[in-house]
Design a protein around this motif. Structure first.
Motif, PDB file in Angstrom:
ATOM      1  N   TYR A  28      49.337 121.971 133.657  1.00  0.00           N
ATOM      2  CA  TYR A  28      50.465 122.639 133.998  1.00  0.00           C
ATOM      3  C   TYR A  28      50.606 123.684 132.718  1.00  0.00           C
ATOM      4  O   TYR A  28      50.337 123.641 131.692  1.00  0.00           O
ATOM      5  CB  TYR A  28      51.521 121.617 133.957  1.00  0.00           C
ATOM      6  N   CYS A  32      48.086 125.844 136.218  1.00  0.00           N
ATOM      7  CA  CYS A  32      48.916 125.867 137.448  1.00  0.00           C
ATOM      8  C   CYS A  32      50.483 126.041 136.821  1.00  0.00           C
ATOM      9  O   CYS A  32      50.724 125.536 135.919  1.00  0.00           O
ATOM     10  CB  CYS A  32      48.593 124.765 138.355  1.00  0.00           C
ATOM     11  N   SER A  87      54.496 125.429 138.712  1.00  0.00           N
ATOM     12  CA  SER A  87      55.288 124.367 139.588  1.00  0.00           C
ATOM     13  C   SER A  87      55.023 125.294 141.211  1.00  0.00           C
ATOM     14  O   SER A  87      55.313 124.640 142.089  1.00  0.00           O
ATOM     15  CB  SER A  87      56.683 124.413 139.591  1.00  0.00           C
ATOM     16  N   ALA A 126      50.929 124.761 142.140  1.00  0.00           N
ATOM     17  CA  ALA A 126      50.228 123.618 142.031  1.00  0.00           C
ATOM     18  C   ALA A 126      49.712 122.942 143.184  1.00  0.00           C
ATOM     19  O   ALA A 126      48.435 122.384 143.104  1.00  0.00           O
ATOM     20  CB  ALA A 126      50.907 122.337 141.480  1.00  0.00           C
ATOM     21  N   PHE A 152      45.294 115.509 135.723  1.00  0.00           N
ATOM     22  CA  PHE A 152      46.413 116.497 135.839  1.00  0.00           C
ATOM     23  C   PHE A 152      47.146 116.327 134.612  1.00  0.00           C
ATOM     24  O   PHE A 152      47.524 115.058 134.263  1.00  0.00           O
ATOM     25  CB  PHE A 152      47.070 116.533 137.375  1.00  0.00           C
ATOM     26  N   GLY A 205      52.260 116.492 138.971  1.00  0.00           N
ATOM     27  CA  GLY A 205      50.947 115.923 139.458  1.00  0.00           C
ATOM     28  C   GLY A 205      50.902 114.890 140.572  1.00  0.00           C
ATOM     29  O   GLY A 205      50.070 115.285 141.552  1.00  0.00           O
ATOM     30  N   ALA A 217      52.056 116.922 143.858  1.00  0.00           N
ATOM     31  CA  ALA A 217      50.838 117.742 144.325  1.00  0.00           C
ATOM     32  C   ALA A 217      49.854 116.793 145.063  1.00  0.00           C
ATOM     33  O   ALA A 217      49.441 117.100 145.948  1.00  0.00           O
ATOM     34  CB  ALA A 217      50.499 118.545 143.083  1.00  0.00           C
TER      35      ALA A 217
END
Ligand code: 13P
Ligand code: SF4
Length: 301
Positions: free
Chosen positions: A110, A125, A127, A130, A145, A152, A155
């Motif tokens: 993230y 990634c 939000s 993702a 992740f 995570g 997703a």
């Protein structure tokens, strides 16, 4: 305040500086900014800026991402210790150990992470992308992740992929909302759409009508009149400021990120006057971390 605003505008003009602000910043800070946005939108803006100075009203990982993507401009973070507790929940050393436990995995990080963690990761990634990133990873690849367990796992549920998550979380989104808040708000505002940020716990996301990034929430608010937002309160405050005629409500008044609230107009002025705090990333780390951010750009097209 008026005098501070006048001085900011004057210095901004004189120095040809760009001011950008995250959607969680205080209303008056968002007001003075040239652009507002979510993490991905701000990363693009910082990357493409041609101004000698970019004042980044947000938290450290955002300014660091800007400094990786834009090596020409001087990137300033107005408050030196405006950090992100979630980004601090994993170090590069811990990530190396995590990778060693799960060899041959692809590491998705993230954007709310340190430069060192990005440099150890394969794909970055935000939000808003993702799900797309995870779904674009070949099916036979194991996925790790970091650091956000909530984003995570969300997703993973959206894509049907198996994702092994680090146990990090955003304290504001994790502890800011409860199912009691949802019961109360659904009773009080039955005709409002509930939008939740994917950093929220699963029990909140399961009750939401839409799970979306802050940029997505801003777009929704432009086209709709009634909504409840499960995210940091700066977003709802700003929406109420620009759309006083609409009904935009926060799911809980507890959802405040202290770090996002550290930046005041006087700090923005101080940044322009002193050209501090200059956020730098050394060339070697910037190249490594930049690779994982570039992969994000490619894979989220
Ligand atoms: P986005 O603005 O990308 O939705 O992320 C929210 C966030 O937590 C920033 O700290
Ligand atoms: Fe970090 Fe959460 Fe604050 Fe965003 S809201 S900066 S994830 S602590």
């Amino acid at each position: 305040m008026q005098e501070t605003i006048r001085k900011i505008k004057q210095l901004k003009e004189e120095k040809n500086a760009l001011i950008i602000a995250h959607n969680y910043q205080a209303v008056e800070v968002q007001e003075i900014a040239d652009y507002r946005g979510d993490s991905l939108q701000l990363a693009y803006m910082a990357r493409d800026a041609e101004n000698p100075i970019v004042v980044f009203c947000g938290v450290r990982f955002m300014a660091e991402t800007a400094a990786i993507l834009n090596r020409e401009s001087r990137i300033l973070l107005p408050v030196y210790d405006a950090g992100c507790p979630m980004a601090d929940m994993i170090t590069a050393e811990q990530l190396r150990e995590f990778k060693a436990k799960h060899p041959n995995s692809v590491v998705v990080c993230y954007v709310n992470s340190s430069v060192e963690v990005k440099a150890e990761s394969d794909i970055c990634c935000t939000s808003s992308n993702a799900v797309k990133i995870i779904s674009n990873i070949p099916k036979d690849q194991k996925i790790l992740f970091v650091p956000d367990r909530n984003l995570g796992s969300w997703a993973a549920r959206q894509t049907g992929r198996e994702v092994i998550t680090w146990d990090g979380y955003c304290p504001t989104h994790q502890w800011g909302f409860s199912t009691d808040d949802i019961k109360r708000i659904k009773k009080e505002y039955p005709d409002h759409t509930l939008l939740a940020h994917p950093e929220c716990d699963k029990e909140i996301l399961d009750e939401a009508d839409i799970v979306i990034s802050t940029g997505g929430m801003i777009d929704f608010a432009a086209k709709n009149d009634k909504a409840v937002f499960a995210t940091e309160n700066g977003l709802t405050d700003y929406l109420n400021h620009i759309y006083p005629e609409k009904s935009f409500v926060t799911l809980s008044p507890r959802a405040i990120c202290q770090n996002m609230k550290k930046t005041h107009l006087t700090d923005v002025l101080h940044a322009l006057e002193t050209e501090n705090y200059h956020i730098t990333v050394d060339d070697e780390t910037a190249v490594k971390a930049g690779r994982c951010i570039d992969r994000m750009f490619e894979m989220s097209k």
